[in-house]
Design an enzyme around this catalytic site. Structure first.
Site, PDB file in Angstrom:
ATOM      1  N   GLU A  66      62.617 -11.472  93.550  1.00 27.14           N
ATOM      2  CA  GLU A  66      61.855 -10.492  92.953  1.00 27.14           C
ATOM      3  C   GLU A  66      61.721  -9.231  94.164  1.00 27.14           C
ATOM      4  O   GLU A  66      61.727  -7.703  93.586  1.00 27.14           O
ATOM      5  CB  GLU A  66      60.339 -10.398  92.370  1.00 27.14           C
ATOM      6  CG  GLU A  66      60.663 -11.007  91.428  1.00 27.14           C
ATOM      7  CD  GLU A  66      60.714 -10.837  90.109  1.00 27.14           C
ATOM      8  OE1 GLU A  66      60.287  -9.273  89.636  1.00 27.14           O
ATOM      9  OE2 GLU A  66      61.119 -11.410  88.938  1.00 27.14           O
TER      10      GLU A  66
ATOM     11  N   CYS B 193      66.599 -22.145  86.614  1.00 28.57           N
ATOM     12  CA  CYS B 193      65.361 -21.037  86.514  1.00 28.57           C
ATOM     13  C   CYS B 193      65.804 -19.386  85.949  1.00 28.57           C
ATOM     14  O   CYS B 193      67.179 -19.112  86.909  1.00 28.57           O
ATOM     15  CB  CYS B 193      63.991 -20.556  87.618  1.00 28.57           C
ATOM     16  SG  CYS B 193      63.508 -19.040  87.860  1.00 28.57           S
ATOM     17  N   THR B 194      66.068 -18.464  85.433  1.00 29.83           N
ATOM     18  CA  THR B 194      67.144 -17.947  84.891  1.00 29.83           C
ATOM     19  C   THR B 194      67.031 -17.050  86.714  1.00 29.83           C
ATOM     20  O   THR B 194      68.026 -15.246  85.885  1.00 29.83           O
ATOM     21  CB  THR B 194      66.393 -16.645  84.306  1.00 29.83           C
ATOM     22  OG1 THR B 194      65.017 -16.306  84.171  1.00 29.83           O
ATOM     23  CG2 THR B 194      66.430 -17.345  82.944  1.00 29.83           C
ATOM     24  N   HIS B 195      65.975 -16.520  87.471  1.00 26.91           N
ATOM     25  CA  HIS B 195      66.503 -16.355  89.086  1.00 26.91           C
ATOM     26  C   HIS B 195      67.649 -16.172  89.160  1.00 26.91           C
ATOM     27  O   HIS B 195      68.267 -15.566  90.196  1.00 26.91           O
ATOM     28  CB  HIS B 195      65.378 -15.988  89.213  1.00 26.91           C
ATOM     29  CG  HIS B 195      64.176 -14.631  88.765  1.00 26.91           C
ATOM     30  ND1 HIS B 195      63.044 -14.715  87.347  1.00 26.91           N
ATOM     31  CD2 HIS B 195      63.084 -13.533  89.277  1.00 26.91           C
ATOM     32  CE1 HIS B 195      62.381 -14.474  87.262  1.00 26.91           C
ATOM     33  NE2 HIS B 195      62.522 -13.591  88.571  1.00 26.91           N
TER      34      HIS B 195
ATOM     35  N   CYS C 189      63.432 -17.426  80.030  1.00 26.22           N
ATOM     36  CA  CYS C 189      63.008 -17.997  80.891  1.00 26.22           C
ATOM     37  C   CYS C 189      62.622 -19.329  80.540  1.00 26.22           C
ATOM     38  O   CYS C 189      61.892 -19.776  80.078  1.00 26.22           O
ATOM     39  CB  CYS C 189      61.503 -17.503  81.021  1.00 26.22           C
ATOM     40  SG  CYS C 189      60.432 -17.694  82.214  1.00 26.22           S
ATOM     41  N   ASN C 190      62.813 -20.185  81.914  1.00 23.67           N
ATOM     42  CA  ASN C 190      62.821 -21.797  81.768  1.00 23.67           C
ATOM     43  C   ASN C 190      61.792 -21.834  81.811  1.00 23.67           C
ATOM     44  O   ASN C 190      60.940 -23.163  80.989  1.00 23.67           O
ATOM     45  CB  ASN C 190      63.617 -22.360  82.715  1.00 23.67           C
ATOM     46  CG  ASN C 190      64.767 -22.293  82.722  1.00 23.67           C
ATOM     47  OD1 ASN C 190      65.384 -23.369  82.275  1.00 23.67           O
ATOM     48  ND2 ASN C 190      65.507 -20.936  82.995  1.00 23.67           N
ATOM     49  N   THR C 191      60.606 -21.413  82.261  1.00 17.96           N
ATOM     50  CA  THR C 191      58.914 -21.949  82.679  1.00 17.96           C
ATOM     51  C   THR C 191      58.761 -21.349  81.229  1.00 17.96           C
ATOM     52  O   THR C 191      57.790 -21.904  80.195  1.00 17.96           O
ATOM     53  CB  THR C 191      58.039 -21.064  83.393  1.00 17.96           C
ATOM     54  OG1 THR C 191      58.954 -20.647  84.566  1.00 17.96           O
ATOM     55  CG2 THR C 191      56.912 -21.497  84.206  1.00 17.96           C
TER      56      THR C 191
ATOM     57  N   ASP D 104      61.449 -12.224  79.499  1.00 13.79           N
ATOM     58  CA  ASP D 104      61.236 -13.428  80.462  1.00 13.79           C
ATOM     59  C   ASP D 104      59.555 -12.702  81.011  1.00 13.79           C
ATOM     60  O   ASP D 104      59.671 -11.597  81.122  1.00 13.79           O
ATOM     61  CB  ASP D 104      62.555 -12.962  81.289  1.00 13.79           C
ATOM     62  CG  ASP D 104      62.863 -14.077  82.316  1.00 13.79           C
ATOM     63  OD1 ASP D 104      61.716 -14.931  82.510  1.00 13.79           O
ATOM     64  OD2 ASP D 104      62.584 -13.270  83.519  1.00 13.79           O
ATOM     65  N   SER D 105      59.729 -13.977  82.172  1.00 11.54           N
ATOM     66  CA  SER D 105      58.044 -13.449  83.079  1.00 11.54           C
ATOM     67  C   SER D 105      58.626 -12.105  84.147  1.00 11.54           C
ATOM     68  O   SER D 105      57.855 -11.337  84.608  1.00 11.54           O
ATOM     69  CB  SER D 105      58.079 -13.990  84.022  1.00 11.54           C
ATOM     70  OG  SER D 105      58.874 -14.612  84.253  1.00 11.54           O
TER      71      SER D 105
ATOM     72  N   TYR E 191      55.746 -16.241  85.765  1.00 11.64           N
ATOM     73  CA  TYR E 191      54.807 -17.425  85.925  1.00 11.64           C
ATOM     74  C   TYR E 191      54.649 -18.906  86.709  1.00 11.64           C
ATOM     75  O   TYR E 191      53.898 -19.376  85.972  1.00 11.64           O
ATOM     76  CB  TYR E 191      55.836 -17.622  84.773  1.00 11.64           C
ATOM     77  CG  TYR E 191      55.019 -16.527  83.433  1.00 11.64           C
ATOM     78  CD1 TYR E 191      54.937 -15.162  83.812  1.00 11.64           C
ATOM     79  CD2 TYR E 191      55.481 -16.747  82.140  1.00 11.64           C
ATOM     80  CE1 TYR E 191      54.378 -14.403  82.761  1.00 11.64           C
ATOM     81  CE2 TYR E 191      55.034 -15.291  81.259  1.00 11.64           C
ATOM     82  CZ  TYR E 191      54.601 -14.860  81.195  1.00 11.64           C
ATOM     83  OH  TYR E 191      54.686 -13.747  80.555  1.00 11.64           O
ATOM     84  N   GLY E 192      56.003 -18.984  86.743  1.00 10.87           N
ATOM     85  CA  GLY E 192      56.018 -20.653  87.173  1.00 10.87           C
ATOM     86  C   GLY E 192      55.026 -21.196  88.312  1.00 10.87           C
ATOM     87  O   GLY E 192      55.531 -21.959  88.295  1.00 10.87           O
TER      88      GLY E 192
HETATM   89  N1  DGL Z   1      62.792 -16.765  85.203  1.00  8.42           N
HETATM   90  C1  DGL Z   1      61.898 -17.565  84.624  1.00  8.42           C
HETATM   91  C2  DGL Z   1      62.554 -19.064  84.309  1.00  8.42           C
HETATM   92  O1  DGL Z   1      63.734 -19.568  83.914  1.00  8.42           O
HETATM   93  C3  DGL Z   1      60.477 -17.918  85.901  1.00  8.42           C
HETATM   94  C4  DGL Z   1      60.138 -16.727  86.858  1.00  8.42           C
HETATM   95  C5  DGL Z   1      58.337 -17.114  86.981  1.00  8.42           C
HETATM   96  O2  DGL Z   1      58.091 -17.754  87.879  1.00  8.42           O
HETATM   97  O3  DGL Z   1      58.288 -15.804  86.288  1.00  8.42           O
HETATM   98  O4  DGL Z   1      61.644 -19.929  84.946  1.00  8.42           O
END
Ligand code: DGL
Length: 277
Positions: A162, A196-198, A77-79, A14-15, A46-47
């Site tokens: 974060e 988004c996994t967050h 990570c979805n992104t 993941d990011s 990353y988003g």
């Molecule tokens: N957790 C990541 C996701 O599922 C993205 C978080 C990020 O923007 O880095 O998209």
């Protein structure tokens, strides 16, 4: 650890720390396997980054996990799944490591969403990158063309998680703002995908603002069940996954900062090591 032959841990990337929500569910479903978790915290989020940058960063992470021995890598990570997975699977893997596999988190979710919606109106909450890629809209409509998908990008939610600011008054303001935007765009939404996994970390705050009849879907359990199914159908890969129930954590940032954040996600103390990409 019973590592038969060249069996190695499953890589989870993941990011940052968001992928820990996926790792947690995967470990509940598949406790026997070993895992290497890699968070690119130094370059998160990353988003909001471009396609090229997300692809390059994700490829570097996959290469690193392969070099550490992993035969199977999950982009938790979805992104990264939205922006990099297809190119890695189609262009890079055949040249780089034809026997290895990389899987994402979007496909398992989009295949299953129809089971939850009665109104056929689904909302997606995700990063800007994931929303712009239209991956959720395209994939859901591939399996369920009768579902109307409405998206809302929530660029501030990952920094809120974060930086552990999501329980503050200011944090809650931004959580409510995006929920209100989404339901204004489509009040008939009865199923909400946390794309988004967050975002599962925000579940308590989300429930304050999301209408109570709406189902909120976190991906962890869905991804974990699909991974179990995948391993049962691909014995060639399954045999290469070591079984000892162990996790090694790596971060591209300061390990102590990672350990502190990971504690929030996993409700347990973990030790992390630094790694350069
Ligand atoms: N957790 C990541 C996701 O599922 C993205 C978080 C990020 O923007 O880095 O998209």
């Amino acid at each position: 650890m019973s590592t038969k032959g060249s069996a190695t841990p499953i890589g989870i990337f993941d990011s940052g720390v968001g992928g820990l929500t996926i790792l947690k569910s995967i470990r509940q479903e598949l406790p026997q396997y070993d895992f290497i978790y890699l968070g690119d915290n130094a370059r998160a989020p990353y988003g909001t980054r471009s396609f090229e940058v997300i692809y390059q960063y994700t490829l570097e992470a996959v290469e690193k996990l392969f070099s550490m021995g992993c035969h199977l890598v999950i982009l938790a990570c979805n992104t990264a799944s939205a922006k990099a997975l297809r190119t890695i699977q189609q262009n890079d893997l055949p040249k780089m490591a034809p026997d290895k596999r990389v899987l994402g988190v979007i496909r398992p979710t989009t295949e299953n969403v129809h089971q939850f919606t009665k109104s056929k109106h689904v909302g997606i909450l995700a990063t800007q990158g994931t929303v712009k890629s239209e991956s959720y809209v395209i994939e859901i409509n591939k399996f369920s063309p009768d579902i109307r998908v409405t998206q809302e990008a929530c660029p501030i939610w990952v920094p809120l998680v974060e930086n552990n600011e999501y329980q503050t008054e200011g944090g809650k303001y931004f959580i409510k703002q995006h929920i209100d935007h989404l339901f204004k765009k489509d009040p008939l939404i009865d199923t909400l995908v946390l794309g988004c996994t967050h975002y599962p970390i925000l579940i308590k705050e989300l429930k304050e603002f999301v209408p109570s009849h709406v189902t909120i879907l976190s991906q962890g359990e869905i991804v974990a069940r699909q991974l179990k199914d995948y391993l049962s159908r691909h014995s060639d890969i399954e045999l290469k996954c070591s079984k000892g129930g162990k996790v090694d954590y790596y971060t591209t940032e300061d390990p102590s900062a990672f350990e502190e954040k990971a504690g929030i996600f996993l409700e347990e103390k973990v030790r992390a090591k630094h790694l350069e990409l």
